[in-house]
Design a protein around this motif. Structure first.
Motif, PDB file in Angstrom:
ATOM      1  N   ARG A   1      -4.897   7.521  11.274  1.00 21.36           N
ATOM      2  CA  ARG A   1      -4.340   7.318   9.596  1.00 21.36           C
ATOM      3  C   ARG A   1      -5.693   7.060   8.890  1.00 21.36           C
ATOM      4  NH1 ARG A   1      -3.277   1.994   7.803  1.00 21.36           N
ATOM      5  NH2 ARG A   1      -3.004   0.924   9.547  1.00 21.36           N
TER       6      ARG A   1
ATOM      7  N   VAL B   1       4.394  10.541   3.808  1.00 22.67           N
ATOM      8  CA  VAL B   1       5.163  10.732   5.254  1.00 22.67           C
ATOM      9  C   VAL B   1       5.782  12.268   4.964  1.00 22.67           C
ATOM     10  CG1 VAL B   1       5.688   8.426   5.731  1.00 22.67           C
ATOM     11  CG2 VAL B   1       7.456   9.854   4.638  1.00 22.67           C
TER      12      VAL B   1
ATOM     13  N   LEU C   1       1.877   5.161   1.278  1.00 24.00           N
ATOM     14  CA  LEU C   1       1.933   5.706   2.654  1.00 24.00           C
ATOM     15  C   LEU C   1       2.796   7.033   2.235  1.00 24.00           C
ATOM     16  CD1 LEU C   1       1.848   6.284   5.450  1.00 24.00           C
ATOM     17  CD2 LEU C   1       4.120   5.145   5.950  1.00 24.00           C
TER      18      LEU C   1
ATOM     19  N   PHE D   1       2.695  -1.837   8.752  1.00 26.16           N
ATOM     20  CA  PHE D   1       2.092  -0.656   9.495  1.00 26.16           C
ATOM     21  C   PHE D   1       2.115  -0.693  10.895  1.00 26.16           C
ATOM     22  CE2 PHE D   1      -0.063   0.542   5.460  1.00 26.16           C
ATOM     23  CZ  PHE D   1       0.242   1.918   5.250  1.00 26.16           C
TER      24      PHE D   1
ATOM     25  N   ARG E   1       5.713   3.025  -1.123  1.00 29.71           N
ATOM     26  CA  ARG E   1       5.187   1.533  -1.190  1.00 29.71           C
ATOM     27  C   ARG E   1       5.759   0.626  -0.035  1.00 29.71           C
ATOM     28  NH1 ARG E   1       5.573   0.938  -6.088  1.00 29.71           N
ATOM     29  NH2 ARG E   1       3.693   1.680  -6.709  1.00 29.71           N
TER      30      ARG E   1
ATOM     31  N   GLN F   1       0.926  -1.227  -0.119  1.00 32.23           N
ATOM     32  CA  GLN F   1      -0.051  -0.022   0.148  1.00 32.23           C
ATOM     33  C   GLN F   1       1.020   1.072   0.003  1.00 32.23           C
ATOM     34  OE1 GLN F   1      -2.924  -0.226   3.142  1.00 32.23           O
ATOM     35  NE2 GLN F   1      -3.535  -2.196   2.351  1.00 32.23           N
TER      36      GLN F   1
ATOM     37  N   ALA G   1      -3.136   7.653  -0.875  1.00 36.39           N
ATOM     38  CA  ALA G   1      -2.014   6.910  -0.060  1.00 36.39           C
ATOM     39  C   ALA G   1      -2.655   7.263   1.554  1.00 36.39           C
ATOM     40  CB  ALA G   1      -0.886   7.608  -0.164  1.00 36.39           C
ATOM     41  N   TRP G   2      -2.000   6.384   2.511  1.00 38.34           N
ATOM     42  CA  TRP G   2      -2.394   6.532   3.929  1.00 38.34           C
ATOM     43  C   TRP G   2      -1.629   7.811   4.426  1.00 38.34           C
ATOM     44  CZ3 TRP G   2      -6.051   3.876   6.270  1.00 38.34           C
ATOM     45  CH2 TRP G   2      -6.618   2.648   5.895  1.00 38.34           C
ATOM     46  N   VAL G   3      -2.061   8.500   5.299  1.00 35.74           N
ATOM     47  CA  VAL G   3      -1.211   9.520   5.995  1.00 35.74           C
ATOM     48  C   VAL G   3      -1.851   9.726   7.351  1.00 35.74           C
ATOM     49  CG1 VAL G   3      -3.003  11.314   5.184  1.00 35.74           C
ATOM     50  CG2 VAL G   3      -0.760  12.190   5.560  1.00 35.74           C
ATOM     51  N   TYR G   4      -0.875  10.093   8.334  1.00 35.84           N
ATOM     52  CA  TYR G   4      -1.022  10.233   9.614  1.00 35.84           C
ATOM     53  C   TYR G   4      -1.425  11.977   9.834  1.00 35.84           C
ATOM     54  CZ  TYR G   4       0.724   5.481  10.400  1.00 35.84           C
ATOM     55  OH  TYR G   4       0.937   4.118  10.385  1.00 35.84           O
TER      56      TYR G   4
ATOM     57  N   LYS H   1       1.754  -4.026   4.106  1.00 33.37           N
ATOM     58  CA  LYS H   1       0.526  -3.844   4.940  1.00 33.37           C
ATOM     59  C   LYS H   1       0.937  -4.289   6.525  1.00 33.37           C
ATOM     60  CE  LYS H   1      -4.409  -5.107   6.057  1.00 33.37           C
ATOM     61  NZ  LYS H   1      -5.525  -6.152   5.360  1.00 33.37           N
TER      62      LYS H   1
ATOM     63  N   ASP I   1       2.089   2.320  13.376  1.00 38.96           N
ATOM     64  CA  ASP I   1       1.106   2.884  13.842  1.00 38.96           C
ATOM     65  C   ASP I   1       1.664   3.043  15.507  1.00 38.96           C
ATOM     66  OD1 ASP I   1      -0.695   2.929  11.832  1.00 38.96           O
ATOM     67  OD2 ASP I   1      -1.430   0.933  12.307  1.00 38.96           O
TER      68      ASP I   1
END
Length: 287
Positions: free
Chosen positions: A88, A14, A12, A76, A70, A10, A102-105, A73, A80
């Motif tokens: 997230r 940053v 991400l 994470f 990239r 996935q 994309a995932w982002v915090y 999974k 996390d």
């Protein structure tokens, strides 16, 4: 099937200490860097005064700059834990070559009220300005490869420490600024290879470059790249990238001459011929 799900890759995004060459970058040591230049629109970055930033989402056009990776999974879990207290979620991320999800915090804006806003949206730039190191590596790929305008501006003494011709992987030199008299140079992250000149400069040179590159007018923005000079790597070298990229336009003769002088003096013959040919083709196509 369970094993496949755990290794599903996935994206991400940053923007702080997880970025390349930063204090927590080792958490992404097994991840693949997809884009060194990536950004979110509608983000506000803050300095927590704890050595790391946070970002909240806002209904504005403000940008937060970072990198796109990239990762698997199952990786994470450790991140996390590092980002405990953050939310997230998947958001739109922009790059030079397209748009990704994309995932982002992030952190809720209500929890950021006592933090200091980072208006430029770039953690690395913020630290450079805040910490004011005595010397900075600066990667030039356009007219700043030549000393002519340095002399005219009486700042040539700030650019005497030339490390040498440098190679930058992942980018291509293009002319995406459209001024009335012609195009100006840019680097586009498109998996190409380009070259430029690496300087070691004092803080006064950075002040001059911000003005020359139109940073406060939002023409160019500071960015940080890793380059190679004669087999040696130099990390987080300051450079300047066009904010609003347009279709290419041939540079004017005086600007082209500056690029050619710098390229012929410092860069490989192969690249010199390549950039000359590209500028010539742009001139033909723009007629």
């Amino acid at each position: 099937m369970a094993g496949e799900a755990e290794t599903l890759e996935q994206l991400l995004f940053v923007y702080g200490t997880l970025r390349k060459n930063c204090s927590n970058s080792h958490f992404l040591s097994h991840a693949a860097l997809v884009k060194n230049e990536a950004w979110i629109v509608g983000g506000q970055m803050y300095d927590t005064d704890l050595g790391y930033p946070v970002m909240s989402l806002t209904p504005t056009s403000s940008k937060v700059y970072g990198e796109l990776y990239r990762i698997r999974k199952n990786e994470f879990e450790a991140i996390d834990q590092l980002e405990e207290g953050y939310e997230r979620a998947v958001h739109t991320v922009y790059t030079d070559t397209g748009v990704e999800k994309a995932w982002v915090y992030t952190m809720d804006d209500s929890k950021c009220l006592e933090f200091t806003k980072i208006e430029n949206g770039n953690w690395k730039e913020y630290l450079m300005i805040k910490e004011k190191p005595d010397d900075i590596y600066y990667f030039a790929y356009g007219s700043c490869m030549d000393e002519d305008r340095f002399k005219k501006a009486k700042v040539d003494h700030l650019f005497l420490n030339v490390i040498g011709g440098a190679m930058l992987q992942g980018y291509t030199t293009r002319f995406t600024v459209r001024l009335p008299d012609g195009g100006r140079a840019d680097i586009v992250e498109d998996d190409g290879v380009t070259e430029g000149v690496l300087y070691k400069v004092p803080q006064d040179a950075v002040t001059y470059l911000y003005k020359r590159e139109g940073v406060f007018e939002n023409l160019y923005r500071p960015a940080f790249v890793d380059v190679n000079v004669n087999g040696r790597s130099y990390h987080d070298c300051l450079t300047f990238i066009v904010v609003d990229k347009k279709n290419e336009l041939a540079p004017p003769d005086h600007y082209r001459a500056e690029i050619e002088r710098g390229a012929e003096r410092y860069l490989t013959r192969e690249f010199f011929l390549k950039i000359v040919e590209h500028m010539s083709n742009l001139k033909i196509n723009n007629i």
